[in-house]
Design an enzyme around this catalytic site. Structure first.
Site, PDB file in Angstrom:
ATOM      1  N   ASP A 111      -6.499  -0.277 -76.789  1.00 31.25           N
ATOM      2  CA  ASP A 111      -6.734   0.526 -75.822  1.00 31.25           C
ATOM      3  C   ASP A 111      -8.065   0.173 -74.932  1.00 31.25           C
ATOM      4  O   ASP A 111      -9.140  -0.170 -75.439  1.00 31.25           O
ATOM      5  CB  ASP A 111      -7.298   1.869 -76.264  1.00 31.25           C
ATOM      6  CG  ASP A 111      -7.642   2.929 -75.212  1.00 31.25           C
ATOM      7  OD1 ASP A 111      -7.051   2.581 -73.884  1.00 31.25           O
ATOM      8  OD2 ASP A 111      -8.124   3.921 -75.296  1.00 31.25           O
ATOM      9  N   ASP A 346      -7.100   0.664 -66.702  1.00 35.63           N
ATOM     10  CA  ASP A 346      -6.993   1.289 -67.949  1.00 35.63           C
ATOM     11  C   ASP A 346      -5.273   1.204 -68.583  1.00 35.63           C
ATOM     12  O   ASP A 346      -4.353   1.680 -67.882  1.00 35.63           O
ATOM     13  CB  ASP A 346      -7.012   2.587 -67.836  1.00 35.63           C
ATOM     14  CG  ASP A 346      -7.385   3.291 -69.437  1.00 35.63           C
ATOM     15  OD1 ASP A 346      -6.767   2.903 -70.290  1.00 35.63           O
ATOM     16  OD2 ASP A 346      -7.711   4.313 -69.221  1.00 35.63           O
TER      17      ASP A 346
END
Length: 457
Positions: A111, A346
């Site tokens: 992530d 992201d």
């Protein structure tokens, strides 16, 4: 997307799962409640290095694509467009990869929108999301649990605490372990071990490996998470920061996502993929968070997430699209001109979330026309819809999104547009819709993002 990681020395072998992109953490953890927001500031920090060369890395992880089905959830999309937060952290999507920890492999979510590496302890307590009612461990659907190895050293008087907008929450402790990721060994790396989880996993991944900045780590002084607030945050070096500060690799990593089969994560360089050899760059921007008092320890002294400004978008009619307070995401304020928007890059966001004025204009170009889901901010379209031409302007380049990525199948015969709308208090995101079309270089040393167009596939 998945790949492997190795925690050497009684080693914790982490199977990194990059296919389940994880939590996008947008604020300091704070149990005092209240409305919390974030702002992007265009100044950059003074202490930065020259850009690292665009060389292929020997440290490459194979990533696996999303296998859980629906790539977005209504609750997650709604939280993004409204800017809603629960104790300061956004919800997440999932992406997996493989590696080693304590001589055992785990699959973790990789992530870029969070910073901590965590695994559930073998004795963790599972609880129902929202109610906190105790449940069997299996109900949390972790693919595995972690039994501290002989080389694990607990850290006293420090707790781990994170809460997601979906209502999921994790608490636990910290310790150090020798960790090996893609052949890179970091001794005494700080990791979080979860003891209590209100969590709904996928049965595929066991935890998260965060690649964001130290200021977004979720370590707090003391043993009682109920006493955590911004002032008790204890910032530490997450795994990637440790790698380059110890001189193991150049201070950058890069990601090339594939449409169907995951992709590649390269640490310290570039992955072996074909790309157009012209890079566009954009500097990182400071992201501050707070509840109106601006007392967060990260404030404007440290980077938290990978935030940049794009110069605009290319689509039919874009030259007449005008920003307004209503369609430009507060609290960023008005853009300096009508071509710019501030975004967060992201891997944990499946779609692109853009100001509603832009999202409406682009989605109106689909044939046949969309139906808008106001509660979630996304646009339902025909799975056979013809997508418009759409490009993102970064630096002096425009990166076009393949029409195949503009139509996202979420299962049960339903498709949505790859571009969703953020709300007046939400953030704009360059998520997987965009990232599947570029080689994204996170050059932490030079404080910039670099992008190159991928081959058409």
């Amino acid at each position: 997307m998945y790949t492997s990681i190795e925690f050497a020395s009684s080693s914790l072998s982490i199977l990194l799962s990059l296919l389940s992109f994880s939590a996008s953490s947008l604020a300091q953890n704070n149990n005092q409640g209240g409305d919390r927001s974030f702002q992007v500031h265009r100044q950059r920090l003074d202490d930065y290095w020259k850009p690292s060369p665009n060389r292929n890395s020997q440290h490459v992880l194979n990533l696996k694509g999303n296998r859980k089905g629906n790539p977005i959830s209504a609750a997650y999309a709604k939280s993004l467009r409204q800017g809603s937060q629960v104790n300061g952290t956004y919800g997440y999507e999932e992406v997996d990869a493989n590696e080693l920890l304590g001589g055992k492999s785990y699959e973790l979510v990789i992530d870029t929108g969070s910073s901590d590496t965590w695994l559930p302890r073998n004795t963790f307590q599972c609880a129902a999301v929202g109610t906190g009612d105790y449940l069997p461990q299996a109900s949390c659907e972790f693919s595995d649990t972690y039994t501290p190895s002989a080389s694990f050293t607990p850290i006293d008087n420090l707790n781990y605490h994170v809460t997601y907008t979906s209502g999921q929450a994790l608490t636990g402790t910290f310790g150090t372990e020798s960790v090996q990721v893609a052949g890179i060994t970091v001794n005494d790396q700080q990791i979080a071990v979860v003891d209590n989880a209100q969590y709904s996993g996928d049965g595929i991944t066991a935890g998260v490996l965060g690649l964001a900045f130290p200021a977004d780590t979720k370590a707090f002084k003391g043993d009682d998470y109920r006493q955590d607030y911004a002032g008790t945050q204890q910032v530490y070096s997450p795994i990637f920061t440790s790698m380059y500060t110890e001189g193991n690799v150049a201070p950058l990593f890069s990601i090339a996502l594939d449409r169907n089969s995951g992709g590649l994560l390269a640490i310290g360089g570039l992955p072996p993929v074909s790309y157009f050899p012209v890079f566009a760059s954009s500097p990182f921007e400071l992201l501050s968070t707070g509840d109106g008092t601006d007392q967060g320890v990260a404030s404007l002294s440290s980077y938290t997430l990978y935030s940049i400004t794009v110069q605009g978008f290319d689509y039919r009619g874009s030259n007449v699209s005008q920003w307004s307070y209503d369609n430009y995401p507060n609290p960023f304020g008005s853009p300096s001109d009508n071509t710019q928007v501030q975004t967060i890059v992201d891997t944990g966001v499946s779609l692109m979330f853009l100001p509603k004025g832009v999202a409406d204009a682009v989605n109106a170009l689909f044939t046949p026309r969309y139906s808008y889901v106001n509660s979630a901010g996304y646009y339902v379209i025909s799975c056979n819809a013809t997508a418009p031409t759409f490009g993102v302007k970064i630096g002096f380049e425009t990166f076009y999104v393949n029409p195949k990525d503009m139509v996202v199948n979420i299962g049960s015969g339903t498709c949505v547009s790859g571009i969703a709308a953020t709300g007046s208090n939400g953030a704009s995101f360059l998520g997987q819709t965009f990232l599947k079309n570029v080689l994204a270089v996170f050059d932490v040393g030079a404080q910039m993002m670099r992008f190159a167009a991928r081959e058409y596939y």
